[in-house]
Design an enzyme around this catalytic site. Structure first.
Site, mmCIF file in Angstrom:
data_model
loop_
_atom_site.group_PDB
_atom_site.id
_atom_site.type_symbol
_atom_site.label_atom_id
_atom_site.label_comp_id
_atom_site.label_asym_id
_atom_site.label_seq_id
_atom_site.Cartn_x
_atom_site.Cartn_y
_atom_site.Cartn_z
ATOM 1 N N LYS A 1 -9.844 2.623 -1.475
ATOM 2 C CA LYS A 1 -9.944 2.058 -0.130
ATOM 3 C C LYS A 1 -11.182 2.598 0.598
ATOM 4 O O LYS A 1 -11.381 3.813 0.707
ATOM 5 C CB LYS A 1 -8.673 2.394 0.643
ATOM 6 C CG LYS A 1 -8.562 1.753 2.016
ATOM 7 C CD LYS A 1 -7.227 2.156 2.640
ATOM 8 C CE LYS A 1 -7.026 1.549 4.016
ATOM 9 N NZ LYS A 1 -5.748 2.021 4.610
ATOM 10 N N CYS B 1 -5.190 -2.936 3.476
ATOM 11 C CA CYS B 1 -4.706 -2.698 4.834
ATOM 12 C C CYS B 1 -5.811 -2.678 5.891
ATOM 13 O O CYS B 1 -6.315 -3.726 6.279
ATOM 14 C CB CYS B 1 -3.898 -1.397 4.855
ATOM 15 S SG CYS B 1 -2.797 -1.223 6.292
ATOM 16 N N GLU C 1 0.830 -1.207 0.000
ATOM 17 C CA GLU C 1 0.000 0.000 0.000
ATOM 18 C C GLU C 1 0.871 1.266 0.000
ATOM 19 O O GLU C 1 1.843 1.357 0.746
ATOM 20 C CB GLU C 1 -0.890 -0.014 1.244
ATOM 21 C CG GLU C 1 -1.720 1.235 1.458
ATOM 22 C CD GLU C 1 -2.373 1.277 2.837
ATOM 23 O OE1 GLU C 1 -3.436 1.907 2.955
ATOM 24 O OE2 GLU C 1 -1.819 0.671 3.781
#
Length: 265
Positions: A111, A146, A40
């Site tokens: 995200k 994540c 990421e």
């Protein structure tokens, strides 16, 4: 299939252009792989939020262009981790990029769950809205990033969308490394899917990264795990094991809550 997770070391001292060139060289060395994954926000650093606005790029910017070229030259599916995406009509986003072996940008994922509570991503970046999967040569990929690991409802939605391999680039801190491993294994067991979790190494924004990228099979077994520093974790596995595990232990058949509504035709 063979997957190579490039656990890239990220630091404040290395210019982004140099790290981008280094990432390309590492990708080009994975010609034997079917799928290559990067961490990421490896270009700017997931905790270097002061650099995000100036360093944000569009989806056809220099990082995406370099990743497309590397995927095509190497002939691999490339999950290029994520970039700070500059949307000309909106905020910046933490956006993952997935390239096919011919270099086409086939999917992007903004995200959904932004880390930071009252700082960092949570106040600086926009939140994604879409569940993203992609059909590949070796199964359906489900994309997450994540902090998303802490939200099982996202992964159940990816399962319902057909995901068989869950690809999770991350910049997970060393101080919560045990959570990283635990949650990756939990998501694999819950969805009876492979989890390919590629973390960053190094230190940026004053935060030491955990490393310890790992590949987990549909039974929750860790097939391979990296150490703390920069390295390439390469794993061979059989993607058809997903269907076998789901047939042998058909737990999803007993779901009672959160079942998608029937499609009206």
């Amino acid at each position: 299939m063979r997957a190579s997770l490039i656990q890239l070391s990220v630091s404040d001292a290395e210019p982004m252009s140099e790290r981008r060139a280094r990432a390309v060289a590492l990708i080009r060395a994975q010609e034997a792989a079917d799928l290559v994954v990067l961490p990421e926000l490896w270009g700017l650093g997931a905790f270097a939020d002061a650099a995000w606005s100036a360093g944000a790029e569009p989806l056809d910017g220099p990082t995406a262009d370099a990743m497309s070229t590397a995927a095509r030259a190497t002939g691999v599916w490339l999950h290029a981790g994520s970039i700070v995406e500059r949307d000309p009509d909106g905020p910046i986003y933490n956006t993952s990029l997935l390239f096919s072996p011919d270099g086409e940008l086939v999917r992007t994922y903004r995200k959904i769950h932004r880390f930071g509570f009252d700082s960092g991503e949570a106040v600086t970046m926009g939140a994604g809205q879409e569940i993203v999967t992609a059909a590949s040569d070796f199964g359906v990929l489900g994309l997450a990033t994540c902090y998303d690991l802490r939200f099982p409802e996202l992964f159940r939605a990816l399962l319902d969308a057909g995901a068989e391999l869950l690809v999770v680039p991350a910049s997970w801190p060393e101080r919560r490394r045990e959570h990283w491993t635990l949650l990756a294994r939990a998501r694999a067991v819950e969805e009876q899917a492979y989890v390919l979790a590629c973390n960053a190494a190094g230190t940026h924004g004053g935060v030491e990264q955990a490393g310890h990228s790992l590949v987990v099979d549909p039974w929750g077994r860790v097939l391979a795990e990296a150490g703390a520093g920069e390295q390439v974790l390469t794993v061979d596995f059989d993607p058809t094991e997903v269907a076998k595990a789901r047939a042998e232990f058909p737990v999803h058949r007993d779901r009672l809550l959160g079942i998608p509504a029937p499609v009206q035709r």
